[in-house]
Design a protein around this motif. Structure first.
Motif, PDB file in Angstrom:
ATOM      1  N   LYS A   1      54.311  51.086  33.817  1.00  0.00           N
ATOM      2  CA  LYS A   1      54.306  49.661  33.506  1.00  0.00           C
ATOM      3  C   LYS A   1      55.407  49.323  32.502  1.00  0.00           C
ATOM      4  O   LYS A   1      56.089  48.305  32.626  1.00  0.00           O
ATOM      5  CB  LYS A   1      52.945  49.251  32.960  1.00  0.00           C
ATOM      6  N   LYS A   2      55.581  50.188  31.492  1.00  0.00           N
ATOM      7  CA  LYS A   2      56.627  49.950  30.493  1.00  0.00           C
ATOM      8  C   LYS A   2      58.007  50.032  31.130  1.00  0.00           C
ATOM      9  O   LYS A   2      58.889  49.217  30.838  1.00  0.00           O
ATOM     10  CB  LYS A   2      56.500  50.960  29.363  1.00  0.00           C
ATOM     11  N   LEU A   3      58.196  51.018  32.012  1.00  0.00           N
ATOM     12  CA  LEU A   3      59.477  51.152  32.685  1.00  0.00           C
ATOM     13  C   LEU A   3      59.764  49.951  33.576  1.00  0.00           C
ATOM     14  O   LEU A   3      60.889  49.451  33.644  1.00  0.00           O
ATOM     15  CB  LEU A   3      59.503  52.441  33.515  1.00  0.00           C
TER      16      LEU A   3
ATOM     17  N   LEU B   1      60.657  47.052  31.391  1.00  0.00           N
ATOM     18  CA  LEU B   1      62.018  47.222  30.897  1.00  0.00           C
ATOM     19  C   LEU B   1      63.036  46.898  31.971  1.00  0.00           C
ATOM     20  O   LEU B   1      64.069  46.263  31.698  1.00  0.00           O
ATOM     21  CB  LEU B   1      62.211  48.660  30.409  1.00  0.00           C
ATOM     22  N   LEU B   2      62.744  47.292  33.211  1.00  0.00           N
ATOM     23  CA  LEU B   2      63.644  47.003  34.319  1.00  0.00           C
ATOM     24  C   LEU B   2      63.744  45.496  34.556  1.00  0.00           C
ATOM     25  O   LEU B   2      64.851  44.955  34.718  1.00  0.00           O
ATOM     26  CB  LEU B   2      63.147  47.712  35.589  1.00  0.00           C
ATOM     27  N   TYR B   3      62.594  44.805  34.565  1.00  0.00           N
ATOM     28  CA  TYR B   3      62.606  43.348  34.756  1.00  0.00           C
ATOM     29  C   TYR B   3      63.365  42.652  33.632  1.00  0.00           C
ATOM     30  O   TYR B   3      64.130  41.700  33.870  1.00  0.00           O
ATOM     31  CB  TYR B   3      61.172  42.821  34.819  1.00  0.00           C
ATOM     32  N   LEU B   4      63.143  43.118  32.398  1.00  0.00           N
ATOM     33  CA  LEU B   4      63.839  42.521  31.259  1.00  0.00           C
ATOM     34  C   LEU B   4      65.346  42.738  31.376  1.00  0.00           C
ATOM     35  O   LEU B   4      66.148  41.828  31.088  1.00  0.00           O
ATOM     36  CB  LEU B   4      63.324  43.142  29.957  1.00  0.00           C
ATOM     37  N   THR B   5      65.731  43.924  31.822  1.00  0.00           N
ATOM     38  CA  THR B   5      67.155  44.218  31.987  1.00  0.00           C
ATOM     39  C   THR B   5      67.784  43.319  33.042  1.00  0.00           C
ATOM     40  O   THR B   5      68.875  42.778  32.850  1.00  0.00           O
ATOM     41  CB  THR B   5      67.340  45.694  32.384  1.00  0.00           C
ATOM     42  N   ILE B   6      67.082  43.147  34.172  1.00  0.00           N
ATOM     43  CA  ILE B   6      67.598  42.278  35.232  1.00  0.00           C
ATOM     44  C   ILE B   6      67.703  40.843  34.740  1.00  0.00           C
ATOM     45  O   ILE B   6      68.700  40.141  35.008  1.00  0.00           O
ATOM     46  CB  ILE B   6      66.683  42.369  36.476  1.00  0.00           C
TER      47      ILE B   6
END
Length: 432
Positions: free
Chosen positions: A4-6, A9-14
């Motif tokens: 979930k954290k990963l 983090l991926l959504y935030l990066t995008i």
């Protein structure tokens, strides 16, 4: 939880990536828009100067002396209308600035389709800031002005001078905002490649950042693993030495117990005296080494050598040896010292000797390991640094011939190599 954290983090990066790209495109758009507007304004400034220089200043001066729709007024108006049509401007007109806040429009060149006429001396829409510039005798450029009657436009103005060089008015040009936007649109279309490149550049930076971060984490994990392996190896060696001492201690106790039980008190005392001398000799060899990793290594190897009854001498400079990584320092020395111990224990106990010297100055570190043992033949000396070559006996399940190769690598000239900004010398010598 970790997934979930990963994912977060991926959504935030995008999301950040999209925001960065949009901000970059928006800033590029504003830059292009401002550049187009400035370019159009400067172009019309040049046109205004040309029109003013070619105008009949004597006729305009007569008009100013008698501000009515005379023949001079009509001639100048026709000239302004012709100039307006040639440059494609919205309006071309003359301005009077006799105060720092409000300007007056004197003669205006309209298009042929324009109905009516602008009154002589009517208030002009030039903003006070630009009026003040004109009042000081300077050319001026306005931003996009919004007028409920004449629409949106940009105004430029240049001084009009008579033959004596005196300013008698200003030549103004209004450029339609639609024309500026049309030019801006064309420039944007031709700049799409730049916008795409900028967006791609941002993406490339982010991808590069993640790749470098992943590589750094991988290298860090590898370094930690190497350090752990090295220290584990040294600690295992230390534990083996301790176990050996414990075993010897048990044997000594059994011998003393047996002698006392047999009432051989004199022999028991003699045996204890010998042990006391041995313990005293061990205590007298305490090392004064600043570098903690080097101190642990040398103490461990000294103890290991003594367990094999090797007469060992250690000489260390009072330096910190901090210009080389501890992991590299331990790899270098432990390998060579272990080789010396293995070679020495093949000799009778009375012939076992070792010397370890660690020297340091401002330019280099020098490490020398000397031991008694068989000499290396000339043929073996040529190949001793090659990967997989070893003069030791083959043992099942044990890899040989990697130690010296891992230390010197492909450059072993005179045992000289480079670490941490300085040169180091590493020597190992066998003597009879």
């Amino acid at each position: 939880m970790k997934n979930k954290k990963l994912r977060a983090l991926l959504y935030l990066t995008i999301l950040l990536l999209i925001v960065f790209i949009l901000l970059n495109m928006f800033s590029t758009y504003l830059s292009i828009k401002n550049s187009v507007q400035k370019s159009v304004a400067n172009q019309n400034l040049v046109a205004a100067r040309s029109i003013a220089d070619s105008m009949d200043m004597e006729g305009y001066q007569r008009f100013l002396n008698n501000q009515v729709k005379s023949q001079d007024y009509l001639d100048i108006k026709a000239y302004l209308e012709d100039a307006r049509e040639k440059i494609g401007a919205l309006y071309v007109y003359t301005i009077m600035i006799d105060n720092p806040t409000v300007s007056k429009c004197m003669i205006t060149g309209f298009s042929k389709d324009h109905k009516g006429d602008f009154p002589i001396g009517g208030a002009c829409t030039v903003p006070p800031e630009q009026v003040k510039q004109g009042y000081e005798g300077k050319s001026f450029i306005t931003g996009i002005l919004e007028d409920p009657e004449y629409g949106e436009y940009l105004t430029v103005g240049v001084p009009m001078k008579n033959q004596d060089g005196d300013i008698i008015g200003f030549l103004g040009i209004d450029v339609s905002a639609e024309d500026i936007n049309a030019i801006n649109g064309k420039v944007l279309k031709s700049s799409i490649a730049i916008l795409v490149y900028n967006g791609g550049f941002v993406i490339m930076l982010l991808v590069t950042f993640f790749v470098i971060q992943k590589w750094y984490q991988k290298e860090l994990t590898r370094e930690v693993g190497d350090t752990e392996d090295t220290y584990q190896s040294e600690f295992q060696s230390l534990f083996a030495s301790v176990r050996s001492l414990r075993h010897d201690f048990s044997n000594h106790i059994q011998v003393i117990h047996g002698l006392l039980k047999l009432e051989e008190n004199a022999k028991a005392l003699e045996y204890l005296t010998g042990l006391s001398k041995e313990v005293h000799s061990i205590e007298s060899m305490k090392l004064d080494v600043i570098h903690p990793g080097l101190s642990v290594l040398l103490e461990t190897k000294r103890l290991s050598a003594q367990n094999y009854n090797i007469d060992i001498e250690i000489d260390v400079s009072p330096k910190s040896f901090n210009r080389i990584k501890t992991i590299d320092l331990i790899k270098l020395l432990s390998n060579v010292i272990d080789n010396a111990i293995e070679a020495t224990i093949e000799l009778p106990e009375q012939e076992r000797r070792m010397d370890i010297a660690c020297k340091a100055d401002d330019e280099k570190y020098s490490f020398m390991v000397t031991n008694t043992g068989p000499m290396i033949s000339e043929l073996d000396l040529e190949n001793i640094f090659a990967s997989g070559f070893s003069t030791k006996k083959v043992q099942k399940g044990k890899v040989r011939g990697q130690g010296l190769f891992s230390i010197y690598g492909n450059d072993h000239r005179n045992g000289r190599f480079f670490f941490g900004g300085l040169y180091m010398n590493l020597s190992f010598i066998s003597v009879h």
